[in-house]
Design a protein around this motif. Structure first.
Motif, PDB file in Angstrom:
ATOM      1  N   MET A 109     -28.622  60.573   9.059  1.00  0.00           N
ATOM      2  CA  MET A 109     -29.770  61.007   9.813  1.00  0.00           C
ATOM      3  C   MET A 109     -29.318  61.308  11.235  1.00  0.00           C
ATOM      4  O   MET A 109     -28.329  60.769  11.701  1.00  0.00           O
ATOM      5  N   ARG A 110     -30.096  62.116  11.908  1.00  0.00           N
ATOM      6  CA  ARG A 110     -29.733  62.540  13.261  1.00  0.00           C
ATOM      7  C   ARG A 110     -30.983  62.609  14.135  1.00  0.00           C
ATOM      8  O   ARG A 110     -32.049  62.999  13.689  1.00  0.00           O
ATOM      9  N   ARG A 111     -30.795  62.251  15.398  1.00  0.00           N
ATOM     10  CA  ARG A 111     -31.852  62.406  16.408  1.00  0.00           C
ATOM     11  C   ARG A 111     -31.284  63.249  17.535  1.00  0.00           C
ATOM     12  O   ARG A 111     -30.310  62.873  18.172  1.00  0.00           O
ATOM     13  N   GLU A 112     -31.882  64.410  17.733  1.00  0.00           N
ATOM     14  CA  GLU A 112     -31.528  65.248  18.874  1.00  0.00           C
ATOM     15  C   GLU A 112     -32.001  64.538  20.141  1.00  0.00           C
ATOM     16  O   GLU A 112     -33.057  63.921  20.155  1.00  0.00           O
ATOM     17  N   LEU A 113     -31.242  64.669  21.218  1.00  0.00           N
ATOM     18  CA  LEU A 113     -31.547  63.952  22.455  1.00  0.00           C
ATOM     19  C   LEU A 113     -32.051  64.873  23.552  1.00  0.00           C
ATOM     20  O   LEU A 113     -31.840  64.625  24.733  1.00  0.00           O
ATOM     21  N   GLY A 114     -32.738  65.922  23.162  1.00  0.00           N
ATOM     22  CA  GLY A 114     -33.317  66.842  24.135  1.00  0.00           C
ATOM     23  C   GLY A 114     -34.584  66.272  24.738  1.00  0.00           C
ATOM     24  O   GLY A 114     -34.823  65.065  24.724  1.00  0.00           O
ATOM     25  N   PRO A 115     -35.445  67.147  25.236  1.00  0.00           N
ATOM     26  CA  PRO A 115     -36.713  66.700  25.832  1.00  0.00           C
ATOM     27  C   PRO A 115     -37.575  65.957  24.807  1.00  0.00           C
ATOM     28  O   PRO A 115     -37.449  66.162  23.612  1.00  0.00           O
ATOM     29  N   GLY A 116     -38.430  65.107  25.314  1.00  0.00           N
ATOM     30  CA  GLY A 116     -39.378  64.428  24.436  1.00  0.00           C
ATOM     31  C   GLY A 116     -38.949  63.047  23.980  1.00  0.00           C
ATOM     32  O   GLY A 116     -39.551  62.498  23.058  1.00  0.00           O
ATOM     33  N   LEU A 117     -37.935  62.468  24.611  1.00  0.00           N
ATOM     34  CA  LEU A 117     -37.560  61.097  24.241  1.00  0.00           C
ATOM     35  C   LEU A 117     -38.610  60.121  24.762  1.00  0.00           C
ATOM     36  O   LEU A 117     -39.107  60.259  25.878  1.00  0.00           O
ATOM     37  N   ASP A 118     -38.943  59.139  23.947  1.00  0.00           N
ATOM     38  CA  ASP A 118     -39.896  58.112  24.351  1.00  0.00           C
ATOM     39  C   ASP A 118     -39.180  57.001  25.110  1.00  0.00           C
ATOM     40  O   ASP A 118     -38.029  56.668  24.808  1.00  0.00           O
ATOM     41  N   ASP A 119     -39.872  56.411  26.075  1.00  0.00           N
ATOM     42  CA  ASP A 119     -39.355  55.228  26.745  1.00  0.00           C
ATOM     43  C   ASP A 119     -39.511  54.035  25.813  1.00  0.00           C
ATOM     44  O   ASP A 119     -40.473  53.973  25.045  1.00  0.00           O
ATOM     45  N   PRO A 120     -38.581  53.088  25.875  1.00  0.00           N
ATOM     46  CA  PRO A 120     -38.745  51.905  25.019  1.00  0.00           C
ATOM     47  C   PRO A 120     -39.966  51.099  25.441  1.00  0.00           C
ATOM     48  O   PRO A 120     -40.209  50.917  26.629  1.00  0.00           O
ATOM     49  N   ARG A 121     -40.730  50.650  24.466  1.00  0.00           N
ATOM     50  CA  ARG A 121     -41.861  49.745  24.704  1.00  0.00           C
ATOM     51  C   ARG A 121     -41.513  48.426  24.046  1.00  0.00           C
ATOM     52  O   ARG A 121     -41.654  48.275  22.833  1.00  0.00           O
ATOM     53  N   TRP A 122     -41.057  47.497  24.865  1.00  0.00           N
ATOM     54  CA  TRP A 122     -40.588  46.220  24.341  1.00  0.00           C
ATOM     55  C   TRP A 122     -41.774  45.322  24.002  1.00  0.00           C
ATOM     56  O   TRP A 122     -42.621  45.073  24.845  1.00  0.00           O
ATOM     57  N   PRO A 123     -41.838  44.843  22.771  1.00  0.00           N
ATOM     58  CA  PRO A 123     -42.955  43.987  22.370  1.00  0.00           C
ATOM     59  C   PRO A 123     -42.762  42.549  22.840  1.00  0.00           C
ATOM     60  O   PRO A 123     -41.675  41.994  22.725  1.00  0.00           O
ATOM     61  N   GLY A 124     -43.806  41.980  23.373  1.00  0.00           N
ATOM     62  CA  GLY A 124     -43.775  40.562  23.710  1.00  0.00           C
ATOM     63  C   GLY A 124     -42.689  40.192  24.692  1.00  0.00           C
ATOM     64  O   GLY A 124     -42.078  41.037  25.335  1.00  0.00           O
ATOM     65  N   PRO A 125     -42.417  38.914  24.782  1.00  0.00           N
ATOM     66  CA  PRO A 125     -41.430  38.416  25.750  1.00  0.00           C
ATOM     67  C   PRO A 125     -40.000  38.493  25.208  1.00  0.00           C
ATOM     68  O   PRO A 125     -39.440  37.507  24.743  1.00  0.00           O
ATOM     69  N   VAL A 126     -39.427  39.678  25.253  1.00  0.00           N
ATOM     70  CA  VAL A 126     -38.028  39.864  24.874  1.00  0.00           C
ATOM     71  C   VAL A 126     -37.301  40.493  26.054  1.00  0.00           C
ATOM     72  O   VAL A 126     -37.926  41.060  26.952  1.00  0.00           O
ATOM     73  N   ARG A 127     -35.982  40.393  26.031  1.00  0.00           N
ATOM     74  CA  ARG A 127     -35.201  41.016  27.101  1.00  0.00           C
ATOM     75  C   ARG A 127     -33.914  41.585  26.531  1.00  0.00           C
ATOM     76  O   ARG A 127     -33.303  41.003  25.629  1.00  0.00           O
ATOM     77  N   LEU A 128     -33.531  42.731  27.055  1.00  0.00           N
ATOM     78  CA  LEU A 128     -32.267  43.369  26.706  1.00  0.00           C
ATOM     79  C   LEU A 128     -31.177  42.699  27.525  1.00  0.00           C
ATOM     80  O   LEU A 128     -31.305  42.568  28.754  1.00  0.00           O
ATOM     81  N   VAL A 129     -30.115  42.245  26.843  1.00  0.00           N
ATOM     82  CA  VAL A 129     -29.017  41.555  27.525  1.00  0.00           C
ATOM     83  C   VAL A 129     -27.690  42.184  27.108  1.00  0.00           C
ATOM     84  O   VAL A 129     -27.614  42.904  26.115  1.00  0.00           O
ATOM     85  N   GLU A 130     -26.662  41.899  27.867  1.00  0.00           N
ATOM     86  CA  GLU A 130     -25.325  42.381  27.533  1.00  0.00           C
ATOM     87  C   GLU A 130     -24.710  41.519  26.433  1.00  0.00           C
ATOM     88  O   GLU A 130     -25.047  40.343  26.289  1.00  0.00           O
ATOM     89  N   LEU A 131     -23.781  42.106  25.691  1.00  0.00           N
ATOM     90  CA  LEU A 131     -22.955  41.332  24.772  1.00  0.00           C
ATOM     91  C   LEU A 131     -21.980  40.527  25.617  1.00  0.00           C
ATOM     92  O   LEU A 131     -21.272  41.092  26.461  1.00  0.00           O
ATOM     93  N   THR A 132     -21.968  39.218  25.428  1.00  0.00           N
ATOM     94  CA  THR A 132     -21.100  38.337  26.200  1.00  0.00           C
ATOM     95  C   THR A 132     -20.375  37.379  25.273  1.00  0.00           C
ATOM     96  O   THR A 132     -20.719  37.266  24.087  1.00  0.00           O
ATOM     97  N   ALA A 133     -19.427  36.660  25.831  1.00  0.00           N
ATOM     98  CA  ALA A 133     -18.732  35.634  25.056  1.00  0.00           C
ATOM     99  C   ALA A 133     -19.717  34.562  24.590  1.00  0.00           C
ATOM    100  O   ALA A 133     -19.537  33.973  23.517  1.00  0.00           O
ATOM    101  N   GLN A 134     -20.774  34.329  25.358  1.00  0.00           N
ATOM    102  CA  GLN A 134     -21.741  33.291  25.021  1.00  0.00           C
ATOM    103  C   GLN A 134     -22.650  33.692  23.856  1.00  0.00           C
ATOM    104  O   GLN A 134     -23.085  32.847  23.093  1.00  0.00           O
TER     105      GLN A 134
END
Length: 153
Positions: free
Chosen positions: A1-26
């Motif tokens: 499957m493929r998603r073109e990355l032109g105009p019309g991309l949606d912003d992420p809508r994060w549900p509830g209390p979650v957070r994007l974090v980096e991959l770490t050793a921890q």
């Protein structure tokens, strides 16, 4: 499957209390464990922990910045591991967070990152039998570009 990355991309809508974090050793072990759990539910492959972790140092397709990790109050709840070639290698949402919009938010996040990197599209492979994943990818605007027959095992 493929998603073109032109105009019309949606912003992420994060549900509830979650957070994007980096991959770490921890959190790397918890990320790997979630990837392995995803393999149990929908197939695919994940190398053993040591091999997987070492690939971030030795494989040019692996980039820690392209391993999108989401945490909730209980720990790692979703991960999308992408390759530098704008390919989604694995995307897994923990069963405790299914049907909350987390997978779609994660996809929209990685689409934005790849667009910022100058990519024109993002690809992935999905099994025909993985209906839940296929529905998610279709909702995210991904389209089928090619189908392959699986060779019998």
């Amino acid at each position: 499957m493929r998603r073109e990355l032109g105009p019309g991309l949606d912003d992420p809508r994060w549900p509830g209390p979650v957070r994007l974090v980096e991959l770490t050793a921890q959190n790397a072990l918890a990320v790997h464990q979630l990837l392995a759990l995803g393999r149990e539910y929908s197939g695919g492959q994940v190398a053993d922990y040591a091999t997987w972790l070492n690939a971030f140092e030795t494989d040019p397709e692996f980039d820690q910045a392209l391993c999108f990790v989401v945490e909730d109050a209980l720990g790692v709840v979703a991960v999308a591991q992408c390759w530098t070639s704008a390919f989604i290698r694995n995307l897994v949402v923990h069963p405790r967070a299914h049907r909350q919009g987390l997978g779609l938010a994660l996809l929209n996040q990685l689409f934005a990152v790849f667009r910022q990197r100058g990519e024109g599209y993002v690809d992935l492979k999905v099994m025909e039998s993985n209906l839940g994943a296929r529905r998610l990818y279709e909702r995210a605007g991904m389209q089928y570009i090619q189908r392959h027959e699986l060779e019998p095992r």
